[in-house]
Write an enzyme that holds these catalytic residues in place. Structure first.
Site, mmCIF file in Angstrom:
data_model
loop_
_atom_site.group_PDB
_atom_site.id
_atom_site.type_symbol
_atom_site.label_atom_id
_atom_site.label_comp_id
_atom_site.label_asym_id
_atom_site.label_seq_id
_atom_site.Cartn_x
_atom_site.Cartn_y
_atom_site.Cartn_z
ATOM 1 C CD GLU A 119 -2.867 -1.501 0.930
ATOM 2 O OE1 GLU A 119 -3.560 -0.062 0.026
ATOM 3 O OE2 GLU A 119 -4.013 -2.088 0.683
ATOM 4 C CG HIS A 142 -4.539 -0.966 6.065
ATOM 5 N ND1 HIS A 142 -6.157 -0.729 5.976
ATOM 6 C CD2 HIS A 142 -4.962 -1.465 5.717
ATOM 7 C CE1 HIS A 142 -6.860 -1.815 5.865
ATOM 8 N NE2 HIS A 142 -6.245 -2.584 5.474
ATOM 9 C CG HIS A 144 -7.602 -6.056 8.507
ATOM 10 N ND1 HIS A 144 -6.922 -7.107 7.783
ATOM 11 C CD2 HIS A 144 -7.181 -5.067 7.266
ATOM 12 C CE1 HIS A 144 -6.350 -7.133 6.219
ATOM 13 N NE2 HIS A 144 -6.188 -5.281 6.419
ATOM 14 C CG HIS A 214 -10.085 -3.665 2.799
ATOM 15 N ND1 HIS A 214 -8.872 -3.297 1.766
ATOM 16 C CD2 HIS A 214 -8.656 -3.951 3.801
ATOM 17 C CE1 HIS A 214 -7.841 -3.687 2.566
ATOM 18 N NE2 HIS A 214 -7.726 -3.763 3.133
HETATM 19 O O1 2HA Z 1 -0.765 -5.135 3.749
HETATM 20 O O2 2HA Z 1 -3.860 -4.956 4.583
HETATM 21 O O3 2HA Z 1 -4.701 -4.168 2.502
HETATM 22 C C1 2HA Z 1 -2.104 -6.026 3.715
HETATM 23 C C2 2HA Z 1 -3.020 -5.452 3.552
HETATM 24 C C3 2HA Z 1 -3.611 -4.581 2.748
HETATM 25 ZN ZN ZN Z 2 -5.804 -4.250 4.581
#
Ligand code: 2HA
Ligand code: ZN
Length: 269
Positions: A119, A142, A144, A214
């Site tokens: 990313e 970022h 999850h 996501h």
């Molecule tokens: O790099 O979460 O969206 C792993 C991720 C990409």
């Molecule tokens: Zn991701």
């Protein structure tokens, strides 16, 4: 082994914050396999010895031309690396990169030739925008977060500020410590230019944005502060779910109580 962090306590402290956050992301179940990315602008800690360090990789294209990044340095999680490994060995699962003078390519300078996150174009585009705005924010995270992602599988929470207001109303701290709320970005292919563009637009109004089905993307002064914003939002989602599991729809704080918070804490919204 010699490390760029040796005898540089301020730089080491920033990288150690990333490692600490990476451990939290794993413990919370938000970082399965190689999930998530962290990028930190470390330019303020760069001394002449770092500027003189030779590249340990070829020059590689960023995938975008980012004029405000000229001469900047970043610590980036490595592509395909695990947060749980980065927590223990940040310089074997991430690397320091130097943006070259064309503002469109970079080299790795330390400690090992670990290829940065998939990313990278979106993370660096966001950092370019932060610098252009004169923002004090240096970190992008970022990850999850389970309960926040689950909410995005319900169309009503994708409407503007519906999730924000629900999450703010669950506990006063959430509005106090995530005062700009949660922006929403409809599903887009991971790593795509479209996702990066939408993220930059949404970060004009929010510090934390949700990529539908996501994960979240957050910016703040450092990796710990960005993590805290995501953590308070997900805590609210957990309180909501706990109430639902007890068999009732929680009332939430009233609009009046939330306005009172905004005045007392001098919040932007
Ligand atoms: O790099 O979460 O969206 C792993 C991720 C990409
Ligand atoms: Zn991701």
């Amino acid at each position: 082994m010699n490390s760029i962090l040796t005898n540089r306590p301020l730089l080491a402290a920033e990288v150690n914050k990333v490692a600490e956050v990476a451990g939290y992301l794993w413990q919370k179940g938000w970082a399965e396999r190689n999930g998530g990315n962290i990028t930190v602008n470390i330019t303020e800690y760069v001394d002449e010895a770092i500027q003189a360090m030779p590249a340990i990789s070829e020059a590689k294209p960023i995938g975008a031309t980012l004029p405000h990044l000229k001469g900047c340095y970043f610590y980036c999680k490595g592509t395909n690396k695990r947060m749980r490994d980065l927590a223990r060995w940040p310089m074997a699962n991430g690397s320091v990169i130097r943006i070259l003078d064309d503002c469109a390519s970079y080299v790795i300078i330390a400690d090992q030739p670990v290829q940065p996150t998939s990313e990278l174009p979106s993370h660096l585009s966001v950092h370019n925008q932060l610098i252009a705005k004169g923002s004090p924010y240096k970190a992008s995270v970022h990850t999850h977060p389970i309960e926040l992602i689950a909410m995005t599988h319900c169309p009503k929470y994708l409407e503007k500020d519906v999730a924000t207001n629900l999450l703010w109303s669950m506990i006063p701290e959430t509005k106090a410590f995530c005062p700009r709320g949660l922006g929403i970005i409809p599903y887009k292919l991971p790593s795509s230019v479209e996702l990066a563009g939408a993220t930059m637009r949404e970060l004009e109004d929010y510090d934390v944005v949700m990529w539908e089905k996501h994960g979240v993307f957050a910016v703040d002064v450092d990796a710990m502060a960005a993590f805290d914003q995501i953590d308070v939002l997900n805590k609210s989602a957990l309180i909501y779910i706990a109430a639902k599991n007890m068999g009732f729809e929680p009332d939430g704080m009233s609009q009046l109580q939330m306005q009172e918070m905004s005045v007392a804490f001098n919040l932007p919204k």
